[in-house]
Design a protein around this motif. Structure first.
Motif, PDB file in Angstrom:
ATOM      1  N   ASP A   1       1.215  -1.138   0.101  1.00 51.81           N
ATOM      2  CA  ASP A   1      -0.133  -0.377  -0.064  1.00 51.81           C
ATOM      3  C   ASP A   1       1.220   0.836   0.380  1.00 51.81           C
ATOM      4  N   TRP A   2       1.305   1.993  -0.742  1.00 50.09           N
ATOM      5  CA  TRP A   2       1.915   3.121  -1.390  1.00 50.09           C
ATOM      6  C   TRP A   2       1.713   4.144  -0.587  1.00 50.09           C
ATOM      7  N   LYS A   3       0.109   4.715  -0.094  1.00 51.61           N
ATOM      8  CA  LYS A   3       0.651   6.029   0.928  1.00 51.61           C
ATOM      9  C   LYS A   3       0.350   5.057   1.736  1.00 51.61           C
ATOM     10  N   THR A   4       0.594   3.910   2.244  1.00 50.82           N
ATOM     11  CA  THR A   4       0.715   3.886   4.134  1.00 50.82           C
ATOM     12  C   THR A   4       2.367   3.646   4.116  1.00 50.82           C
ATOM     13  N   ILE A   5       2.759   2.554   3.394  1.00 48.94           N
ATOM     14  CA  ILE A   5       4.077   2.944   3.354  1.00 48.94           C
ATOM     15  C   ILE A   5       5.157   4.417   3.404  1.00 48.94           C
ATOM     16  N   THR A   6       4.960   4.874   2.846  1.00 51.10           N
ATOM     17  CA  THR A   6       5.459   6.461   2.268  1.00 51.10           C
ATOM     18  C   THR A   6       5.428   7.051   3.263  1.00 51.10           C
ATOM     19  N   GLU A   7       7.275   7.977   3.649  1.00 47.55           N
ATOM     20  CA  GLU A   7       6.821   8.944   4.495  1.00 47.55           C
ATOM     21  C   GLU A   7       7.023  10.656   3.795  1.00 47.55           C
ATOM     22  N   PRO A   8       6.090  11.966   3.527  1.00 45.65           N
ATOM     23  CA  PRO A   8       6.000  12.693   3.012  1.00 45.65           C
ATOM     24  C   PRO A   8       6.892  14.192   3.489  1.00 45.65           C
ATOM     25  N   ASN A   9       7.454  13.459   5.178  1.00 43.21           N
ATOM     26  CA  ASN A   9       7.155  14.485   5.859  1.00 43.21           C
ATOM     27  C   ASN A   9       9.038  14.994   5.575  1.00 43.21           C
ATOM     28  N   MET A  10       9.297  15.042   4.557  1.00 47.25           N
ATOM     29  CA  MET A  10      11.701  14.162   4.497  1.00 47.25           C
ATOM     30  C   MET A  10      11.654  16.254   3.143  1.00 47.25           C
ATOM     31  N   SER A  11      13.427  16.516   3.424  1.00 45.81           N
ATOM     32  CA  SER A  11      13.060  17.159   2.513  1.00 45.81           C
ATOM     33  C   SER A  11      13.205  17.609   1.350  1.00 45.81           C
ATOM     34  N   PHE A  12      13.048  16.562   0.879  1.00 47.15           N
ATOM     35  CA  PHE A  12      13.140  16.951  -1.087  1.00 47.15           C
ATOM     36  C   PHE A  12      12.027  15.703  -1.837  1.00 47.15           C
ATOM     37  N   TYR A  13      12.555  14.782  -1.718  1.00 42.83           N
ATOM     38  CA  TYR A  13      11.793  13.075  -2.228  1.00 42.83           C
ATOM     39  C   TYR A  13      10.932  12.146  -0.656  1.00 42.83           C
ATOM     40  N   ASP A  14       9.835  11.080  -1.130  1.00 39.28           N
ATOM     41  CA  ASP A  14       8.877  10.423  -0.067  1.00 39.28           C
ATOM     42  C   ASP A  14      10.669   9.799   0.159  1.00 39.28           C
ATOM     43  N   GLY A  15       9.969   9.278   1.585  1.00 39.49           N
ATOM     44  CA  GLY A  15      11.245   8.497   2.567  1.00 39.49           C
ATOM     45  C   GLY A  15      10.504   6.738   2.487  1.00 39.49           C
ATOM     46  N   ILE A  16      10.253   6.085   2.915  1.00 36.43           N
ATOM     47  CA  ILE A  16       9.589   4.358   3.144  1.00 36.43           C
ATOM     48  C   ILE A  16      10.345   4.673   4.491  1.00 36.43           C
ATOM     49  N   LYS A  17       8.507   4.381   4.958  1.00 37.77           N
ATOM     50  CA  LYS A  17       8.836   3.967   6.769  1.00 37.77           C
ATOM     51  C   LYS A  17       9.275   2.647   7.500  1.00 37.77           C
ATOM     52  N   GLY A  18       9.986   2.482   8.184  1.00 42.78           N
ATOM     53  CA  GLY A  18      10.611   1.369   8.570  1.00 42.78           C
ATOM     54  C   GLY A  18      11.511   0.567   8.275  1.00 42.78           C
ATOM     55  N   LEU A  19      12.333   1.252   7.331  1.00 33.57           N
ATOM     56  CA  LEU A  19      14.037   1.465   6.793  1.00 33.57           C
ATOM     57  C   LEU A  19      14.731   1.416   7.404  1.00 33.57           C
ATOM     58  N   PRO A  20      15.888   0.788   8.075  1.00 37.17           N
ATOM     59  CA  PRO A  20      17.083   1.949   8.204  1.00 37.17           C
ATOM     60  C   PRO A  20      17.519   2.883   8.231  1.00 37.17           C
ATOM     61  N   ALA A  21      18.492   3.503   8.124  1.00 38.83           N
ATOM     62  CA  ALA A  21      19.138   4.782   7.295  1.00 38.83           C
ATOM     63  C   ALA A  21      20.554   5.456   7.360  1.00 38.83           C
ATOM     64  N   VAL A  22      21.604   5.450   6.357  1.00 38.99           N
ATOM     65  CA  VAL A  22      22.364   5.389   6.088  1.00 38.99           C
ATOM     66  C   VAL A  22      22.716   6.861   5.834  1.00 38.99           C
ATOM     67  N   VAL A  23      23.104   7.689   7.084  1.00 38.75           N
ATOM     68  CA  VAL A  23      23.861   8.999   6.032  1.00 38.75           C
ATOM     69  C   VAL A  23      25.547   9.264   5.917  1.00 38.75           C
ATOM     70  N   LEU A  24      25.469   9.486   5.125  1.00 38.52           N
ATOM     71  CA  LEU A  24      27.098   9.490   4.724  1.00 38.52           C
ATOM     72  C   LEU A  24      27.846  11.056   4.788  1.00 38.52           C
ATOM     73  N   ALA A  25      27.951  11.137   6.029  1.00 36.32           N
ATOM     74  CA  ALA A  25      28.135  12.731   6.839  1.00 36.32           C
ATOM     75  C   ALA A  25      28.067  12.772   8.306  1.00 36.32           C
ATOM     76  N   PRO A  26      29.567  13.039   8.498  1.00 36.12           N
ATOM     77  CA  PRO A  26      29.140  13.122  10.515  1.00 36.12           C
ATOM     78  C   PRO A  26      28.578  13.862  10.814  1.00 36.12           C
ATOM     79  N   GLN A  27      28.026  13.207  11.924  1.00 33.73           N
ATOM     80  CA  GLN A  27      26.994  13.991  12.621  1.00 33.73           C
ATOM     81  C   GLN A  27      27.187  15.755  12.935  1.00 33.73           C
ATOM     82  N   ALA A  28      28.345  16.139  13.169  1.00 33.41           N
ATOM     83  CA  ALA A  28      28.739  17.370  13.097  1.00 33.41           C
ATOM     84  C   ALA A  28      28.558  17.883  12.314  1.00 33.41           C
ATOM     85  N   MET A  29      27.802  17.881  11.337  1.00 35.72           N
ATOM     86  CA  MET A  29      27.528  18.412   9.822  1.00 35.72           C
ATOM     87  C   MET A  29      25.969  18.865  10.020  1.00 35.72           C
ATOM     88  N   GLU A  30      25.055  18.344  10.487  1.00 36.94           N
ATOM     89  CA  GLU A  30      23.862  18.400  10.973  1.00 36.94           C
ATOM     90  C   GLU A  30      23.295  19.909  10.841  1.00 36.94           C
TER      91      GLU A  30
END
Length: 331
Positions: free
Chosen positions: A166-195
């Motif tokens: 169910d596409w509407k159920t699994i997507t997360e619209p509260n993202m900066s650019f594109y819809d994310g996918i709920k429940g998936l782990p995320a990896v950010v390729l940047a140091p935390q200090a740059m946030e």
């Protein structure tokens, strides 16, 4: 410009290509009206767009079948491909920018507001997120009307349903650019200090910062080696500062702005006697007669090799370049 295949294979990886459909960007009423009329009078056009969308999804399915991965890293710009790779293989969302997720007191990544921990910063961040999400919602409504219900979101829902999602159920619209996918782990390729200040990683979000390593041997040509010898000798004997100018990867729509910016920078540096500058044009033709004896133009340079010798870099601020400047200790 070299192909993605050449870049990937040079770094020692296998390359499997997938189809990627163009996104329709409605920037004017004229464009909207033109697309609406075309959808009104051409059923063939609607079917053609759907077939193109399905061909892209099938190419992702085939790539997965060809590679047979044990783990899939899905770039956060490609969340729409998730139904094509979902299944028994774990999927991790990958962000090559900073964390795109909404968080209290942290504005969207396209914001120019830098929060400083004040209560007003939290209010402003909420206002910016509201405006951001409303703008994206308006874009979706406009596309729904223009394409008469045959928009990309409708294609996505139909394809996901065929895959048992169910596409509407699994997507997360509260993202900066594109819809994310709920429940998936995320990896950010940047140091935390740059946030942004106040950003707190969520339980399934992990920041990974690795030193930049890539094969730049194809860029270290005799002309570059000779140029660096001359510039480093001037640094040693004359005490001049070495400045590197590059705007990194740009879309074709930004070439005119980049050309004007580079010409202005070159003219300014040409009048500054106590510096030498290397300007990587990225192949953009520049309308400038003379650069001055202290400014050298090159289409591209081995950035990792050049940066440790620089005193300053002028850049548009892409995260990859910022991380490489930090790694080399270059402001």
């Amino acid at each position: 410009m070299e192909s993605f295949r050449e870049t990937v294979e040079r770094e020692g990886f296998d390359f499997v290509g997938v189809r990627y459909a163009d996104e329709f960007v409605i920037r004017s009423l004229k464009t909207a009206l033109g697309l609406f009329l075309r959808n009104c009078f051409s059923h063939t056009y609607r079917r053609q767009r759907y077939r193109e969308f399905m061909a892209c999804m099938h190419s992702v399915e085939q790539a997965k079948e060809c590679i047979r991965p044990d783990l899939i890293f899905l770039d956060d710009t490609l969340g729409h491909c998730y139904p094509a790779v979902a299944g028994e293989v774990p999927v991790v969302q990958l962000s090559t920018k900073l964390s795109p997720r909404k968080q209290k007191g942290v504005p969207p990544l396209n914001s120019y507001h830098l929060p400083k921990g004040r209560i007003t910063d939290e209010w402003l961040a909420e206002i910016e997120w509201f405006a951001h999400t409303q703008k994206r919602a308006w874009k979706r409504r406009m596309e729904k009307v223009v394409f008469m219900g045959w928009d990309d979101d409708a294609f996505q829902q139909r394809y996901a349903a065929k895959r048992g999602l169910d596409w509407k159920t699994i997507t997360e619209p509260n993202m900066s650019f594109y819809d994310g996918i709920k429940g998936l782990p995320a990896v950010v390729l940047a140091p935390q200090a740059m946030e942004f200040p106040g950003h707190r990683p969520q339980a399934d979000e992990h920041h990974i910062h690795l030193p930049a390593l890539r094969d730049e041997s194809h860029l270290i040509a005799p002309g570059y080696t000779q140029l660096m010898g001359e510039l480093l000798e001037r640094k040693r004997t004359q005490g001049v500062k070495l400045i590197y100018v590059s705007l990194g990867t740009l879309s074709h729509g930004n070439y005119q702005k980049a050309e004007r910016f580079l010409v202005n920078v070159i003219r300014a540096l040409g009048k500054t006697p106590d510096v030498v500058a290397v300007v990587a044009t990225g192949g953009i033709p520049l309308d400038i007669a003379e650069t001055g004896p202290n400014v050298r133009l090159m289409d591209s340079v081995p950035q990792l090799d050049l940066l440790p010798h620089c005193d300053l870099m002028i850049t548009h601020g892409g995260l990859g370049t910022v991380k490489e400047c930090s790694q080399a200790g270059v402001p």
